[in-house]
Design an enzyme around this catalytic site. Structure first.
Site, PDB file in Angstrom:
ATOM      1  N   LYS A 227       0.839  -1.201   0.000  1.00  0.00           N
ATOM      2  CA  LYS A 227       0.000   0.000   0.000  1.00  0.00           C
ATOM      3  C   LYS A 227       0.871   1.247   0.000  1.00  0.00           C
ATOM      4  O   LYS A 227       1.640   1.483   0.925  1.00  0.00           O
ATOM      5  CB  LYS A 227      -0.912  -0.002   1.226  1.00  0.00           C
ATOM      6  CG  LYS A 227      -1.745   1.268   1.416  1.00  0.00           C
ATOM      7  CD  LYS A 227      -2.495   1.224   2.740  1.00  0.00           C
ATOM      8  CE  LYS A 227      -3.110   2.576   3.082  1.00  0.00           C
ATOM      9  NZ  LYS A 227      -3.756   2.581   4.417  1.00  0.00           N
ATOM     10  N   ASP A 232      -2.631  10.484   3.716  1.00  0.00           N
ATOM     11  CA  ASP A 232      -4.049  10.176   3.802  1.00  0.00           C
ATOM     12  C   ASP A 232      -4.760  11.221   4.645  1.00  0.00           C
ATOM     13  O   ASP A 232      -4.675  11.217   5.869  1.00  0.00           O
ATOM     14  CB  ASP A 232      -4.244   8.783   4.404  1.00  0.00           C
ATOM     15  CG  ASP A 232      -5.711   8.400   4.481  1.00  0.00           C
ATOM     16  OD1 ASP A 232      -6.530   9.030   3.782  1.00  0.00           O
ATOM     17  OD2 ASP A 232      -6.036   7.469   5.241  1.00  0.00           O
ATOM     18  N   LYS A 239     -10.085  13.208   8.211  1.00  0.00           N
ATOM     19  CA  LYS A 239      -9.583  12.828   9.522  1.00  0.00           C
ATOM     20  C   LYS A 239      -9.475  14.056  10.420  1.00  0.00           C
ATOM     21  O   LYS A 239      -9.159  15.154   9.946  1.00  0.00           O
ATOM     22  CB  LYS A 239      -8.171  12.221   9.400  1.00  0.00           C
ATOM     23  CG  LYS A 239      -8.075  10.891   8.708  1.00  0.00           C
ATOM     24  CD  LYS A 239      -6.612  10.471   8.622  1.00  0.00           C
ATOM     25  CE  LYS A 239      -6.430   9.147   7.898  1.00  0.00           C
ATOM     26  NZ  LYS A 239      -6.910   8.012   8.695  1.00  0.00           N
ATOM     27  N   ASP A 250       1.531   6.307   5.899  1.00  0.00           N
ATOM     28  CA  ASP A 250       0.506   5.442   5.331  1.00  0.00           C
ATOM     29  C   ASP A 250       0.990   4.726   4.070  1.00  0.00           C
ATOM     30  O   ASP A 250       0.260   3.931   3.494  1.00  0.00           O
ATOM     31  CB  ASP A 250      -0.768   6.237   5.051  1.00  0.00           C
ATOM     32  CG  ASP A 250      -2.023   5.387   5.214  1.00  0.00           C
ATOM     33  OD1 ASP A 250      -1.955   4.355   5.905  1.00  0.00           O
ATOM     34  OD2 ASP A 250      -3.068   5.753   4.642  1.00  0.00           O
ATOM     35  N   ASP A 309     -12.200   7.273   3.969  1.00  0.00           N
ATOM     36  CA  ASP A 309     -10.968   7.052   4.735  1.00  0.00           C
ATOM     37  C   ASP A 309     -10.583   5.576   4.770  1.00  0.00           C
ATOM     38  O   ASP A 309      -9.573   5.214   5.364  1.00  0.00           O
ATOM     39  CB  ASP A 309     -11.138   7.600   6.151  1.00  0.00           C
ATOM     40  CG  ASP A 309      -9.820   7.756   6.883  1.00  0.00           C
ATOM     41  OD1 ASP A 309      -8.768   7.803   6.201  1.00  0.00           O
ATOM     42  OD2 ASP A 309      -9.817   7.829   8.131  1.00  0.00           O
ATOM     43  N   GLU A 311      -9.527   3.899   2.161  1.00  0.00           N
ATOM     44  CA  GLU A 311      -9.091   3.941   0.765  1.00  0.00           C
ATOM     45  C   GLU A 311      -7.995   2.934   0.453  1.00  0.00           C
ATOM     46  O   GLU A 311      -7.819   2.542  -0.700  1.00  0.00           O
ATOM     47  CB  GLU A 311      -8.603   5.354   0.414  1.00  0.00           C
ATOM     48  CG  GLU A 311      -7.171   5.683   0.798  1.00  0.00           C
ATOM     49  CD  GLU A 311      -6.873   5.598   2.297  1.00  0.00           C
ATOM     50  OE1 GLU A 311      -5.735   5.269   2.653  1.00  0.00           O
ATOM     51  OE2 GLU A 311      -7.786   5.858   3.106  1.00  0.00           O
ATOM     52  N   ARG A 313      -7.622  -0.235   1.066  1.00  0.00           N
ATOM     53  CA  ARG A 313      -8.078  -1.514   0.518  1.00  0.00           C
ATOM     54  C   ARG A 313      -8.548  -1.367  -0.935  1.00  0.00           C
ATOM     55  O   ARG A 313      -8.530  -2.327  -1.689  1.00  0.00           O
ATOM     56  CB  ARG A 313      -9.183  -2.096   1.398  1.00  0.00           C
ATOM     57  CG  ARG A 313     -10.474  -1.319   1.423  1.00  0.00           C
ATOM     58  CD  ARG A 313     -11.305  -1.625   2.651  1.00  0.00           C
ATOM     59  NE  ARG A 313     -10.654  -1.107   3.853  1.00  0.00           N
ATOM     60  CZ  ARG A 313     -11.132  -1.301   5.089  1.00  0.00           C
ATOM     61  NH1 ARG A 313     -12.229  -2.004   5.276  1.00  0.00           N
ATOM     62  NH2 ARG A 313     -10.496  -0.794   6.129  1.00  0.00           N
TER      63      ARG A 313
END
Length: 460
Positions: A227, A232, A239, A250, A309, A311, A313
């Protein structure tokens, strides 16, 4: 930075002394050594160090405390706990480390020397270790420098580690080891059927992309998927500030698979390796994807967006679908995916999912031998219904909040339908407080266990 052993011919002998063996060891020394140790209160406590002068006043011998069985069970890299406190010099382990721990403790020494000095000058570790005779120096150095790569990538702020920068890091690694690399970016993602990678990253100024690196022509085919969400914000489900503060990490899954790839290539493993990294920023703009949108993935499965949020996956799903199309022997995904995993096992353990008992057993054995702890989590089939919203095939953020790491893993597994072995890691990628060989900041998790276990995991 480069981490390496000392090549000095002359080195200070270093004795590693446990608490329960301290009196016995001292009883075999001369009066001067016993008096010096008593004067400095040396008892063999974990991390305690003392340098004993030679006739000229320079360090002639050094001791490091190795603690007790109880204190050692509460951590790892015990030699590194004291190595950082030794005076400047080159050291050779003379006694006290069990043979089966020499490689791990030597690695810990090298990792303790890691510093992230990209933005300011700082101190350096003064003590250097001569590699023990029973340790493969080149292999340990390769693993240490691969871990340093992972740490550097995670520690670099998003201003300098966006999707193009992550691509550049992958290209540099490919150039170093003669790997093949290609990148699909921007609007080409739609043309080449990576719709969810494009959708998540389209709101950012720096274009989303899929990085595809390949190396090796012999051995089992293993595909790593990491990933690469370089920052993010949470998207339109923004967030709060406190939750956004560490989001430069992230892309920790991408950093981890690049580090693992470096380990594999630098140690010359007989593996046909592929690395896939969907690199994006989840930003806020007028064209950001929205809650209640329904996306069609590369696999053809439709996904309802119930939280922008969740995202990671989504981008992993398109990359996993591509990985699956290549018919590898095994797919391994790594991602800083869910806060639920942190609640379950904390920051120090790397939770992983697999249905393959052989792979799990091999990984567990390797993890113990290289001091890289992992924890198996279940692909719990009864929770499958929670990721099926009814209006589409899948839900990216099931309501209720229960079993968040498991439902995310189940979501990802839906995109691997041909490959016989799939393993997913939901890592943290961050050391919240300094520990021996692990300064506060980015850290690799599960990769050293994987590089040792890979062939055993697939029965080769």
């Amino acid at each position: 930075m480069s981490l390496h052993f000392s090549n000095a011919d002359a080195a200070i002998p270093l004795h590693v002394i446990s608490e329960d063996n301290c009196e016995t060891w001292l009883s075999g020394q001369g009066d001067a050594v016993r008096t010096w140790c008593a004067a400095h209160g040396f008892k063999g406590a974990l991390g305690q160090t003392i340098a004993l002068p030679d006739g000229a006043g320079a360090p002639g011998m050094a001791l490091i405390g190795y603690g007790s069985d109880a204190t050692r069970r509460r951590g790892r890299f015990h030699l590194a706990a004291g190595a950082v406190n030794l005076p400047e010099g080159h050291y050779r382990i003379a006694s006290g480390i069990p043979t089966d721990q020499l490689a791990s403790e030597s690695l810990g020494w090298l990792l303790a020397a890691y510093r992230f000095h990209a933005y300011r000058e700082g101190s350096h570790m003064k003590a250097q270790l001569v590699c023990p005779e029973d340790v493969n120096a080149s292999e340990v150095e390769a693993i240490a420098n691969a871990e340093a790569l992972t740490r550097d990538l995670i520690n670099t702020p998003a201003s300098d580690m966006g999707p193009p920068d992550l691509e550049n890091a992958a290209r540099a690694l490919a150039d170093e080891f003669g790997a093949r690399i290609s990148v699909v970016a921007g609007g080409d993602l739609l043309e080449q059927n990576f719709p969810m990678i494009h959708t998540v990253g389209r709101a950012a100024d720096r274009a989303p992309r899929l990085i595809d690196m390949a190396w090796g022509t012999d051995g089992p085919k293993i595909t790593l998927v990491g990933k690469g969400v370089c920052f993010d914000t949470g998207g339109l489900n923004l967030k709060p500030g406190g939750s956004m503060g560490l989001m430069k990490k992230d892309m920790g899954g991408a950093a981890a698979v690049l580090g693992l790839a470096r380990m594999i290539m630098a140690t010359g493993q007989q593996i046909q390796l592929r690395v896939l990294i969907p690199a994006v920023e989840n930003s806020v703009s007028s064209n950001a994807f929205r809650p209640q949108d329904i996306l069609t993935s590369r696999k053809g499965l439709t996904v309802e967006i119930n939280n922008t949020d969740a995202e990671g996956r989504l981008v992993l799903a398109d990359a996993l679908a591509l990985a699956d199309e290549g018919n590898p022997d095994m797919i391994i995904s790594m991602a800083t995916l869910t806060g639920a995993a942190r609640v379950a096992v904390g920051p120090d353990l790397a939770p992983y999912y697999t249905d393959d008992e052989t792979a799990a057993a091999a990984l567990e054995d390797a993890a113990k031998s290289v001091a890289d702890p992992v924890w198996r989590m279940p692909f719990h089939a009864p929770y499958e219904a929670t990721i099926e919203p009814g209006i589409s095939d899948l839900d990216n953020a099931p309501k209720g909040g229960f079993a968040g790491s498991i439902t995310a893993a189940l979501f990802l597994r839906r995109f691997v339908t041909q490959c016989p072995r799939y393993m997913h890691f939901d890592i943290y990628g961050w050391q919240p407080t300094a520990a021996p060989a692990r300064p506060k900041g980015g850290v690799g998790q599960g990769t050293r266990a994987l590089v040792k276990a890979l062939h055993a995991m697939i029965g080769t």
